[in-house]
Write a protein that holds these residues in place. Structure first.
Motif, PDB file in Angstrom:
ATOM      1  N   PRO A  48     -11.118   7.617  -0.202  1.00 54.23           N
ATOM      2  CA  PRO A  48     -11.074   6.800  -1.354  1.00 54.23           C
ATOM      3  C   PRO A  48     -11.942   7.458  -2.524  1.00 54.23           C
ATOM      4  N   GLU A  87      -8.562  -4.966   6.616  1.00 53.96           N
ATOM      5  CA  GLU A  87      -8.344  -6.076   5.533  1.00 53.96           C
ATOM      6  C   GLU A  87      -7.505  -6.996   6.126  1.00 53.96           C
ATOM      7  N   THR A 104      -8.367   4.412   9.659  1.00 51.99           N
ATOM      8  CA  THR A 104      -8.217   3.092   8.786  1.00 51.99           C
ATOM      9  C   THR A 104      -9.390   2.345   8.702  1.00 51.99           C
ATOM     10  N   ASN A 122      -7.730   4.793   5.255  1.00 55.34           N
ATOM     11  CA  ASN A 122      -9.018   4.927   4.705  1.00 55.34           C
ATOM     12  C   ASN A 122      -9.452   6.578   4.383  1.00 55.34           C
ATOM     13  N   GLY A 162       0.827  -1.106  -0.063  1.00 52.52           N
ATOM     14  CA  GLY A 162       0.143   0.051   0.018  1.00 52.52           C
ATOM     15  C   GLY A 162       0.912   1.200   0.022  1.00 52.52           C
ATOM     16  N   ASN A 200      -6.852   7.033  -7.126  1.00 52.84           N
ATOM     17  CA  ASN A 200      -7.771   6.367  -5.982  1.00 52.84           C
ATOM     18  C   ASN A 200      -8.131   7.240  -4.867  1.00 52.84           C
ATOM     19  N   TYR A 212      -5.427  -0.446   6.439  1.00 48.49           N
ATOM     20  CA  TYR A 212      -5.026   0.445   5.591  1.00 48.49           C
ATOM     21  C   TYR A 212      -5.684   1.825   5.657  1.00 48.49           C
ATOM     22  N   ASP A 252      -5.135   3.952   1.086  1.00 44.38           N
ATOM     23  CA  ASP A 252      -4.855   2.437   0.695  1.00 44.38           C
ATOM     24  C   ASP A 252      -3.356   1.972   1.254  1.00 44.38           C
ATOM     25  N   GLN A 253      -2.798   2.902   1.648  1.00 38.99           N
ATOM     26  CA  GLN A 253      -1.332   2.617   2.437  1.00 38.99           C
ATOM     27  C   GLN A 253      -1.402   1.823   3.641  1.00 38.99           C
TER      28      GLN A 253
END
Length: 177
Positions: free
Chosen positions: A176, A107, A104, A114, A45, A157, A112, A64-65
């Motif tokens: 996102p 997952e 975050t 958010n 990410g 993204n 990640y 997404d990191q």
């Protein structure tokens, strides 16, 4: 007065969003980051050059990191909040740092980034826009946008959104796309 009101409204909004699903929220000091080891694989990410990113010092944070990488770079947050996720299996987590907060999503066994919310005028976007900038400042950097109360821009993204109070930026958030 406005500068005192912004953090209060931000905190109330985050609390409402994160507690809307019910469950037992937990507020604790930020977790200690684990130091990366040489055997760790690179993050899947990592920030993308094709998306908006936020800079904290020299470290780029993006949607997404892998949050483990962010924690390793930024260190312990001022505060930490977690609650059962409404949209994902697991816990949504919010880490608050001076001038910004990161939320975050879970997952699997990872978290990640958010969203990234700028909370005061002590931080800016990499392009120099901050809470208190004018609509003209935003459009000079990012271009025209159709919104009246909000200006939104998408790159890769990431959606970068500026909420306006009249002609001034009241809130800046990376979401996102």
């Amino acid at each position: 007065m406005k500068q005192k009101l912004i953090p209060i409204l931000t905190a109330l909004t985050l609390t409402a969003l994160l507690t809307a699903c019910g469950g037992q929220p937990q507020t604790t000091p930020g977790p200690e980051p684990s130091a990366p080891t040489a055997s760790q694989e690179p993050s899947q990410g990592a920030p993308s050059a094709d998306a908006f990113t936020f800079l904290s010092g020299d470290f780029a944070v993006s949607i997404d990191q892998d949050m483990a990488d962010v924690l390793a770079a930024l260190g312990e947050s001022q505060s930490y909040f977690e609650a059962a996720s409404c949209a994902f299996e697991g816990l949504d987590k919010t880490y608050t740092y001076p001038g910004f907060s990161i939320t975050t999503r879970p997952e699997g066994d990872k978290d990640y980034v958010n969203s990234i919310l700028l909370t005061d005028d002590s931080v800016t976007t990499p392009e120099g826009v901050y809470i208190g900038s004018t609509r003209a400042d935003v459009t000079a950097v990012y271009g025209d946008s159709d919104g009246e109360a909000a200006l939104s821009y998408t790159k890769g993204n990431t959606a970068l959104t500026f909420i306006l109070d009249g002609d001034n930026v009241l809130s800046i958030e990376y979401l996102p796309a």
